[in-house]
Motif scaffolding. Structure first.
Motif, PDB file in Angstrom:
ATOM      1  N   LEU A   9      -5.021 -13.493  -9.953  1.00 28.20           N
ATOM      2  CA  LEU A   9      -4.535 -13.282  -8.587  1.00 28.20           C
ATOM      3  C   LEU A   9      -5.398 -14.111  -7.646  1.00 28.20           C
ATOM      4  N   GLY A  10      -4.773 -14.716  -6.658  1.00 26.11           N
ATOM      5  CA  GLY A  10      -5.510 -15.499  -5.674  1.00 26.11           C
ATOM      6  C   GLY A  10      -5.861 -14.635  -4.470  1.00 26.11           C
ATOM      7  N   PRO A  11      -6.604 -15.211  -3.504  1.00 24.02           N
ATOM      8  CA  PRO A  11      -7.043 -14.439  -2.329  1.00 24.02           C
ATOM      9  C   PRO A  11      -5.877 -13.823  -1.551  1.00 24.02           C
ATOM     10  N   ALA A  12      -4.753 -14.531  -1.452  1.00 25.88           N
ATOM     11  CA  ALA A  12      -3.622 -13.973  -0.682  1.00 25.88           C
ATOM     12  C   ALA A  12      -3.061 -12.732  -1.380  1.00 25.88           C
ATOM     13  N   GLU A  13      -2.975 -12.776  -2.702  1.00 33.18           N
ATOM     14  CA  GLU A  13      -2.454 -11.609  -3.438  1.00 33.18           C
ATOM     15  C   GLU A  13      -3.429 -10.426  -3.336  1.00 33.18           C
ATOM     16  N   ILE A  14      -4.717 -10.744  -3.439  1.00 34.72           N
ATOM     17  CA  ILE A  14      -5.728  -9.681  -3.329  1.00 34.72           C
ATOM     18  C   ILE A  14      -5.630  -9.002  -1.962  1.00 34.72           C
ATOM     19  N   THR A  15      -5.520  -9.821  -0.915  1.00 33.23           N
ATOM     20  CA  THR A  15      -5.415  -9.262   0.443  1.00 33.23           C
ATOM     21  C   THR A  15      -4.184  -8.372   0.553  1.00 33.23           C
ATOM     22  N   GLU A  16      -3.067  -8.829   0.004  1.00 34.42           N
ATOM     23  CA  GLU A  16      -1.824  -8.062   0.083  1.00 34.42           C
ATOM     24  C   GLU A  16      -1.942  -6.744  -0.714  1.00 34.42           C
ATOM     25  N   LEU A  17      -2.546  -6.799  -1.890  1.00 36.74           N
ATOM     26  CA  LEU A  17      -2.700  -5.573  -2.689  1.00 36.74           C
ATOM     27  C   LEU A  17      -3.617  -4.578  -1.975  1.00 36.74           C
ATOM     28  N   LYS A  18      -4.672  -5.081  -1.339  1.00 36.26           N
ATOM     29  CA  LYS A  18      -5.570  -4.170  -0.605  1.00 36.26           C
ATOM     30  C   LYS A  18      -4.846  -3.564   0.599  1.00 36.26           C
ATOM     31  N   ARG A  19      -3.993  -4.368   1.233  1.00 38.83           N
ATOM     32  CA  ARG A  19      -3.229  -3.858   2.379  1.00 38.83           C
ATOM     33  C   ARG A  19      -2.282  -2.751   1.901  1.00 38.83           C
ATOM     34  N   ILE A  20      -1.599  -3.000   0.791  1.00 40.82           N
ATOM     35  CA  ILE A  20      -0.687  -1.980   0.244  1.00 40.82           C
ATOM     36  C   ILE A  20      -1.467  -0.707  -0.092  1.00 40.82           C
ATOM     37  N   ALA A  21      -2.615  -0.880  -0.734  1.00 40.35           N
ATOM     38  CA  ALA A  21      -3.407   0.296  -1.131  1.00 40.35           C
ATOM     39  C   ALA A  21      -3.834   1.101   0.090  1.00 40.35           C
ATOM     40  N   ALA A  22      -4.254   0.396   1.148  1.00 42.90           N
ATOM     41  CA  ALA A  22      -4.750   1.095   2.341  1.00 42.90           C
ATOM     42  C   ALA A  22      -3.618   1.841   3.049  1.00 42.90           C
ATOM     43  N   ALA A  23      -2.381   1.344   2.897  1.00 39.41           N
ATOM     44  CA  ALA A  23      -1.259   1.924   3.648  1.00 39.41           C
ATOM     45  C   ALA A  23      -0.487   2.962   2.821  1.00 39.41           C
ATOM     46  N   SER A  24      -0.890   3.216   1.577  1.00 35.04           N
ATOM     47  CA  SER A  24      -0.051   4.038   0.693  1.00 35.04           C
ATOM     48  C   SER A  24      -0.762   5.298   0.229  1.00 35.04           C
ATOM     49  N   ASP A  25       0.059   6.244  -0.209  1.00 39.37           N
ATOM     50  CA  ASP A  25      -0.483   7.494  -0.756  1.00 39.37           C
ATOM     51  C   ASP A  25      -0.865   7.307  -2.217  1.00 39.37           C
ATOM     52  N   PHE A  26      -1.981   7.881  -2.587  1.00 39.23           N
ATOM     53  CA  PHE A  26      -2.397   7.936  -3.991  1.00 39.23           C
ATOM     54  C   PHE A  26      -2.379   9.393  -4.422  1.00 39.23           C
ATOM     55  N   VAL A  27      -2.052   9.612  -5.692  1.00 38.20           N
ATOM     56  CA  VAL A  27      -2.049  10.982  -6.229  1.00 38.20           C
ATOM     57  C   VAL A  27      -2.935  11.028  -7.474  1.00 38.20           C
ATOM     58  N   ASP A  28      -3.221  12.237  -7.912  1.00 37.56           N
ATOM     59  CA  ASP A  28      -4.038  12.441  -9.116  1.00 37.56           C
ATOM     60  C   ASP A  28      -3.403  11.697 -10.299  1.00 37.56           C
ATOM     61  N   GLY A  29      -4.208  10.870 -10.979  1.00 34.43           N
ATOM     62  CA  GLY A  29      -3.714  10.076 -12.102  1.00 34.43           C
ATOM     63  C   GLY A  29      -3.155  10.910 -13.242  1.00 34.43           C
ATOM     64  N   LEU A  42      -7.100   8.123  -9.332  1.00 33.16           N
ATOM     65  CA  LEU A  42      -5.964   8.261  -8.430  1.00 33.16           C
ATOM     66  C   LEU A  42      -5.019   7.098  -8.650  1.00 33.16           C
ATOM     67  N   GLN A  43      -3.738   7.333  -8.557  1.00 31.15           N
ATOM     68  CA  GLN A  43      -2.810   6.216  -8.716  1.00 31.15           C
ATOM     69  C   GLN A  43      -1.793   6.179  -7.589  1.00 31.15           C
ATOM     70  N   LEU A  44      -1.331   4.970  -7.314  1.00 32.56           N
ATOM     71  CA  LEU A  44      -0.391   4.744  -6.223  1.00 32.56           C
ATOM     72  C   LEU A  44       0.880   5.544  -6.484  1.00 32.56           C
ATOM     73  N   HIS A  45       1.372   6.191  -5.435  1.00 34.94           N
ATOM     74  CA  HIS A  45       2.493   7.091  -5.641  1.00 34.94           C
ATOM     75  C   HIS A  45       3.789   6.543  -5.063  1.00 34.94           C
ATOM     76  N   ASP A  46       3.665   5.919  -3.877  1.00 37.78           N
ATOM     77  CA  ASP A  46       4.819   5.440  -3.123  1.00 37.78           C
ATOM     78  C   ASP A  46       5.622   4.427  -3.942  1.00 37.78           C
ATOM     79  N   GLN A  47       6.888   4.738  -4.192  1.00 40.09           N
ATOM     80  CA  GLN A  47       7.713   3.905  -5.095  1.00 40.09           C
ATOM     81  C   GLN A  47       7.859   2.463  -4.615  1.00 40.09           C
TER      82      GLN A  47
END
Ligand SMILES: O=C(O)CCC(=O)C(=O)O
Ligand SMILES: [Fe+2]
Length: 221
Positions: A9-29, A42-47
């Protein structure tokens, strides 16, 4: 063998994944592994967010020749964004042989962790592989991926500071057997590196060996 592959993954993908993680709900794995007594993450929950994140990570893997050459991927599970906070880890375990997907079960031949955040962002949290009595610990740089046979016992050491953000996936390979897959990988590497300097008739023989081993060992979809 395991392999740490950089720049999946390049810097743009990393930034986008971190943005998604910060904006999304995580639930118990444990939602995807209710019987596990050792999983604590914890794992990402939002479909929708999960689909987008999975697409970025899967695309990165399939665009990386070193991954494709090493894993001979037939199908991969949608990579799942996973977070470990302080105190979280994943005790020693083998991965399940069959991963349920909505398209049907996927046989896990290889397991893969994609490192999203910087190892300097957390203490602890190493992916720890056991090879007999030898032990290996990995904390890859952002955008790198560790790929290892799913037969390997492994754990994620508890995070003691900060957060660990990774993507997890499992790969069904066209070459199920690890020893055969590794032989084909090595043979292909040698052919690619040395083929053009070989006597042409010997290169032809080498290509015949490659093709005939593929016929014997490759599963077609
Ligand atoms: O977080 C990791 O690096 C590995 C997680 C793991 O072992 C699993 O999901 O089976
Ligand atoms: Fe695992």
């Amino acid at each position: 063998m395991f392999r740490l592959i950089e720049n999946v993954l390049g810097p743009a993908e990393i930034t986008e994944l971190k943005r998604i993680a910060a904006a999304s709900d995580f639930v118990d794995g444990r939602v995807s592994n209710p019987n596990s007594r050792v999983k604590n993450n914890l794992q990402l929950h939002d479909q929708q967010a999960g689909d987008r994140a999975a697409q970025i990570m899967a695309h990165g893997l399939f665009q990386t020749p070193e991954f494709v050459d090493f894993a001979f991927p037939h199908q991969i599970a949608p990579p799942l964004m996973t977070r470990y906070e302080v105190g979280m880890g994943y005790g020693l375990h083998p991965d399940s042989a069959l991963i349920p997907l909505h398209t049907g079960p996927l046989r896990s031949d290889l397991s893969c962790t994609l490192f999203i955040n910087d190892p300097a962002d957390y203490d602890g949290g190493a992916l720890h592989l056991l090879l007999g009595t030898a032990e290996l610990r990995f904390k890859g740089p952002p955008g790198s991926a560790i790929v290892y046979p799913s037969t390997t016992l492994h754990q994620v050491e508890p995070v003691t500071k900060g957060q660990r953000l990774v993507g997890i996936t499992f790969i069904q390979s066209r070459v199920a057997d690890t020893a055969r897959r590794e032989l084909l990988y090595d043979l292909n590497e040698v052919a690619a590196l040395e083929g053009l300097t070989m006597a042409p008739e010997n290169f032809t023989r080498l290509q015949t060996v490659q093709a005939n081993l593929y016929r014997m060992w490759m599963n077609t979809p």
